[in-house]
Design a protein around this motif. Structure first.
Motif, PDB file in Angstrom:
ATOM      1  N   GLN A  52       0.830  -1.208   0.000  1.00  0.00           N
ATOM      2  CA  GLN A  52       0.000   0.000   0.000  1.00  0.00           C
ATOM      3  C   GLN A  52       0.866   1.262   0.000  1.00  0.00           C
ATOM      4  OE1 GLN A  52      -3.575   0.176   2.499  1.00  0.00           O
ATOM      5  NE2 GLN A  52      -3.111  -1.903   3.192  1.00  0.00           N
ATOM      6  N   LEU A  53       1.876   1.288   0.838  1.00  0.00           N
ATOM      7  CA  LEU A  53       2.738   2.466   0.911  1.00  0.00           C
ATOM      8  C   LEU A  53       3.524   2.650  -0.385  1.00  0.00           C
ATOM      9  CD1 LEU A  53       4.073   2.034   4.556  1.00  0.00           C
ATOM     10  CD2 LEU A  53       2.430   3.744   3.756  1.00  0.00           C
ATOM     11  N   ALA A  54       3.949   1.535  -0.985  1.00  0.00           N
ATOM     12  CA  ALA A  54       4.694   1.631  -2.247  1.00  0.00           C
ATOM     13  C   ALA A  54       3.813   2.188  -3.353  1.00  0.00           C
ATOM     14  CB  ALA A  54       5.242   0.255  -2.636  1.00  0.00           C
ATOM     15  N   LEU A  55       2.560   1.724  -3.439  1.00  0.00           N
ATOM     16  CA  LEU A  55       1.671   2.249  -4.472  1.00  0.00           C
ATOM     17  C   LEU A  55       1.370   3.721  -4.232  1.00  0.00           C
ATOM     18  CD1 LEU A  55      -0.024   1.868  -6.978  1.00  0.00           C
ATOM     19  CD2 LEU A  55      -1.892   1.040  -5.539  1.00  0.00           C
ATOM     20  N   ALA A  56       1.211   4.116  -2.975  1.00  0.00           N
ATOM     21  CA  ALA A  56       0.986   5.534  -2.680  1.00  0.00           C
ATOM     22  C   ALA A  56       2.156   6.373  -3.178  1.00  0.00           C
ATOM     23  CB  ALA A  56       0.779   5.724  -1.175  1.00  0.00           C
ATOM     24  N   GLU A  57       3.370   5.917  -2.924  1.00  0.00           N
ATOM     25  CA  GLU A  57       4.562   6.630  -3.384  1.00  0.00           C
ATOM     26  C   GLU A  57       4.631   6.612  -4.907  1.00  0.00           C
ATOM     27  OE1 GLU A  57       8.100   8.640  -3.716  1.00  0.00           O
ATOM     28  OE2 GLU A  57       6.855   8.414  -1.908  1.00  0.00           O
ATOM     29  N   PHE A  58       4.282   5.490  -5.521  1.00  0.00           N
ATOM     30  CA  PHE A  58       4.299   5.360  -6.972  1.00  0.00           C
ATOM     31  C   PHE A  58       3.336   6.347  -7.612  1.00  0.00           C
ATOM     32  CE2 PHE A  58       4.251   2.654 -10.885  1.00  0.00           C
ATOM     33  CZ  PHE A  58       5.618   2.493 -10.999  1.00  0.00           C
ATOM     34  N   LEU A  59       2.196   6.536  -6.991  1.00  0.00           N
ATOM     35  CA  LEU A  59       1.197   7.475  -7.510  1.00  0.00           C
ATOM     36  C   LEU A  59       1.635   8.921  -7.325  1.00  0.00           C
ATOM     37  CD1 LEU A  59      -1.994   5.667  -6.179  1.00  0.00           C
ATOM     38  CD2 LEU A  59      -1.616   6.233  -8.583  1.00  0.00           C
ATOM     39  N   THR A  60       2.049   9.282  -6.134  1.00  0.00           N
ATOM     40  CA  THR A  60       2.347  10.681  -5.839  1.00  0.00           C
ATOM     41  C   THR A  60       3.621  11.162  -6.530  1.00  0.00           C
ATOM     42  OG1 THR A  60       3.472   9.995  -3.795  1.00  0.00           O
ATOM     43  CG2 THR A  60       1.150  10.631  -3.622  1.00  0.00           C
ATOM     44  N   SER A  61       4.548  10.245  -6.836  1.00  0.00           N
ATOM     45  CA  SER A  61       5.795  10.641  -7.493  1.00  0.00           C
ATOM     46  C   SER A  61       5.634  10.850  -8.996  1.00  0.00           C
ATOM     47  CB  SER A  61       6.871   9.568  -7.257  1.00  0.00           C
ATOM     48  OG  SER A  61       6.544   8.373  -7.955  1.00  0.00           O
ATOM     49  N   GLY A  62       4.494  10.429  -9.551  1.00  0.00           N
ATOM     50  CA  GLY A  62       4.278  10.517 -10.985  1.00  0.00           C
ATOM     51  C   GLY A  62       4.737   9.288 -11.750  1.00  0.00           C
ATOM     52  N   ALA A  63       5.344   8.312 -11.055  1.00  0.00           N
ATOM     53  CA  ALA A  63       5.835   7.110 -11.732  1.00  0.00           C
ATOM     54  C   ALA A  63       4.686   6.295 -12.322  1.00  0.00           C
ATOM     55  CB  ALA A  63       6.643   6.247 -10.759  1.00  0.00           C
ATOM     56  N   TYR A  64       3.538   6.283 -11.652  1.00  0.00           N
ATOM     57  CA  TYR A  64       2.393   5.533 -12.157  1.00  0.00           C
ATOM     58  C   TYR A  64       1.902   6.131 -13.472  1.00  0.00           C
ATOM     59  CZ  TYR A  64      -2.065   2.987 -12.010  1.00  0.00           C
ATOM     60  OH  TYR A  64      -3.133   2.180 -12.306  1.00  0.00           O
ATOM     61  N   ASP A  65       1.791   7.449 -13.544  1.00  0.00           N
ATOM     62  CA  ASP A  65       1.371   8.099 -14.788  1.00  0.00           C
ATOM     63  C   ASP A  65       2.340   7.790 -15.925  1.00  0.00           C
ATOM     64  OD1 ASP A  65      -0.957  10.319 -14.402  1.00  0.00           O
ATOM     65  OD2 ASP A  65       0.160  10.031 -12.545  1.00  0.00           O
ATOM     66  N   ARG A  66       3.626   7.850 -15.632  1.00  0.00           N
ATOM     67  CA  ARG A  66       4.618   7.578 -16.672  1.00  0.00           C
ATOM     68  C   ARG A  66       4.519   6.135 -17.153  1.00  0.00           C
ATOM     69  NH1 ARG A  66       7.694  10.699 -13.056  1.00  0.00           N
ATOM     70  NH2 ARG A  66       8.705   8.848 -12.176  1.00  0.00           N
ATOM     71  N   HIS A  67       4.341   5.225 -16.218  1.00  0.00           N
ATOM     72  CA  HIS A  67       4.231   3.821 -16.598  1.00  0.00           C
ATOM     73  C   HIS A  67       2.991   3.569 -17.450  1.00  0.00           C
ATOM     74  CE1 HIS A  67       4.140  -0.537 -16.384  1.00  0.00           C
ATOM     75  NE2 HIS A  67       2.908  -0.466 -15.910  1.00  0.00           N
ATOM     76  N   VAL A  68       1.863   4.142 -17.066  1.00  0.00           N
ATOM     77  CA  VAL A  68       0.621   3.930 -17.819  1.00  0.00           C
ATOM     78  C   VAL A  68       0.739   4.516 -19.223  1.00  0.00           C
ATOM     79  CG1 VAL A  68      -1.818   4.582 -17.958  1.00  0.00           C
ATOM     80  CG2 VAL A  68      -0.881   3.708 -15.821  1.00  0.00           C
ATOM     81  N   ARG A  69       1.341   5.703 -19.350  1.00  0.00           N
ATOM     82  CA  ARG A  69       1.502   6.297 -20.692  1.00  0.00           C
ATOM     83  C   ARG A  69       2.367   5.415 -21.580  1.00  0.00           C
ATOM     84  NH1 ARG A  69       1.825  11.241 -17.788  1.00  0.00           N
ATOM     85  NH2 ARG A  69       4.118  11.192 -17.888  1.00  0.00           N
TER      86      ARG A  69
END
Length: 461
Positions: free
Chosen positions: A343-360
């Motif tokens: 949970q904490l890792a996904l929160a960090e992944f989202l807030t850092s912008g890494a999730y957006d970059r990965h999805v794009r």
């Protein structure tokens, strides 16, 4: 020392065939690697040793080795000898599976429901995990809030509002271990409240129908026509389960007038809509269709997951609940279904912008695959029509009438796992049978995509 060359390396059974010793030996070695008899990293006999075993000239063996090194099947380094290259090689079946027996795992896979697991962002996820672990408060490792860590609920609420148009208050967001877990909790609550029937699409997943049945709910398929699901008047049901942004498996979006109509039904009857937004980020040809939940957050339960955008093995999902439903759902859950570190890792992944970059990046990769699929089918099987391709990670290949089962069998003979559309039809659905394949083009890793697509084209009529 004189006999060292004769005992060095491995015994190797080869039967060179075809015109010319060099070509025959090259083909035999290639097939041994491709078929798995020679595993990656295996050190081959020296050219002198193999030539002596086969009774042929040493130069013939050396030339065959050189050909396969150039093709990438073998590697040759000074002092290390000649070895089988370290590469993933799909292994074709040696024979068709016996009739009536389920085949084992096939080398090519187009079964929908899984992203390209090889593309999981390991390095970025590791960075997020390290940052999350370094900054986590001590109380994060206690039992905590049964809804999930506040860091993740806050990050998800911001992301869902920005990307999917969800009206998400962190206080009404519950973290779960995937869509199936969330659906099970909701079905338990619905049954406890007196519901006995869940309306579902005429085409969907039997695992969802089974989850409802185990909770004591009957599933009733909704009417279906040329424009898709007709959900505006589901009848006497406790709730409706829909994929409004991208229906699985047919691939269409719920039409605007039907979206409004089903929400009006929920308001009028006081019942609920369960929105499965399983791959809402993957829209290719125009702006993504917004979440149905935005039309009425008090009557629509929003369910999402990281299973398609990241990987199902993370076991990370979420629900945005109406206030009236929140206490009952929390009471039915154990609050410990997802590990705190994930949970904490996904929160960090989202807030850092890494999730957006990965999805794009994933969206671009999957769009290219979709385009390659459409182009290959148009070239190789012009009688097959590809539909449901505006979004998501799968496509529907419409087949000539009466050919679905024979095409699925032909695919199995090609070593290809693929499902026919009939597999997803609800047993009680009042719809005319349609022959089609449901092709999950996200599933193969990049190195296997071209060969998997070729296997599919060979199976099509």
């Amino acid at each position: 020392m004189a006999d060292r060359w004769a005992t060095f390396g491995i015994d190797l059974h080869l039967e060179p065939t075809g015109p010319g010793l060099r070509r025959g030996l090259t083909d035999a070695l290639r097939e041994a690697v491709r078929g798995g008899r020679l595993a990656p990293g295996t050190r081959l006999p020296s050219s002198r040793s193999l030539a002596g075993d086969l009774g042929i000239a040493r130069n013939t063996v050396a030339d065959a080795y050189a050909d396969l090194v150039a093709e990438g099947w073998l590697t040759a380094r000074q002092g290390s000898g000649t070895r089988v290259a370290d590469r993933a090689v799909p292994r074709p079946p040696t024979r068709p599976p016996a009739p009536g027996r389920a085949p084992g795992r096939l080398p090519y896979d187009l079964v929908p429901g899984t992203p390209d697991l090889a593309s999981f962002p390991r390095a970025e996820w590791l960075k997020a995990t390290r940052r999350a672990l370094a900054t986590a408060p001590h109380d994060a490792f206690g039992y905590g809030d049964p809804r999930g860590r506040p860091e993740l609920r806050t990050a998800l609420a911001d992301y869902l509002a920005r990307v999917r148009g969800v009206r998400a208050d962190p206080e009404r967001l519950v973290v779960c271990s995937g869509f199936a877990h969330g659906l099970r909790l909701l079905c338990d609550v619905l049954h406890a409240r007196g519901a006995r029937t869940l309306a579902v699409d005429s085409y969907g997943l039997d695992v969802h129908w089974d989850l409802a049945a185990r909770a004591g709910l009957r599933t009733a398929p909704l009417p279906f026509d040329a424009l898709g699901t007709r959900a505006q008047d589901p009848g006497d049901v406790g709730a409706v389960l829909l994929n409004p942004a991208h229906q699985f498996p047919l691939g269409g979006a719920l039409r605007p007038e039907r979206r409004a109509a089903v929400v009006d039904w929920a308001r009028r009857t006081g019942q609920l809509i369960l929105e499965d937004d399983y791959d809402g980020e993957f829209r290719y040809d125009r702006q993504a269709v917004g979440a149905l939940q935005d039309l009425d957050p008090d009557r629509v339960v929003y369910l999402g997951t990281a299973s398609k955008s990241l990987a199902p093995g993370l076991r990370l999902g979420w629900m945005v609940l109406p206030p009236s439903l929140l206490p009952d759902v929390v009471a039915h859950g154990d609050g410990r279904s997802v590990g705190v570190l994930e949970q904490l890792a996904l929160a960090e992944f989202l807030t850092s912008g890494a999730y957006d970059r990965h999805v794009r990046a994933a969206r671009l990769r999957y769009r290219r695959r979709r385009d390659a699929l459409v182009g290959a089918v148009a070239d190789r099987a012009p009688d097959v029509r590809v539909t449901g391709i505006a979004a998501g990670l799968h496509a529907v290949l419409r087949l000539p009438p009466g050919t679905e089962q024979s095409v699925v069998q032909a695919a199995t003979w090609q070593g290809l796992a693929v499902h026919g559309l009939s597999r997803f039809r609800h047993p009680a659905a009042d719809v005319a049978p349609a022959d089609a394949l449901v092709v999950g083009y996200a599933t193969p890793p990049d190195h296997a995509w071209a060969s998997t697509l070729e296997a599919l084209c060979r199976a099509l009529p």
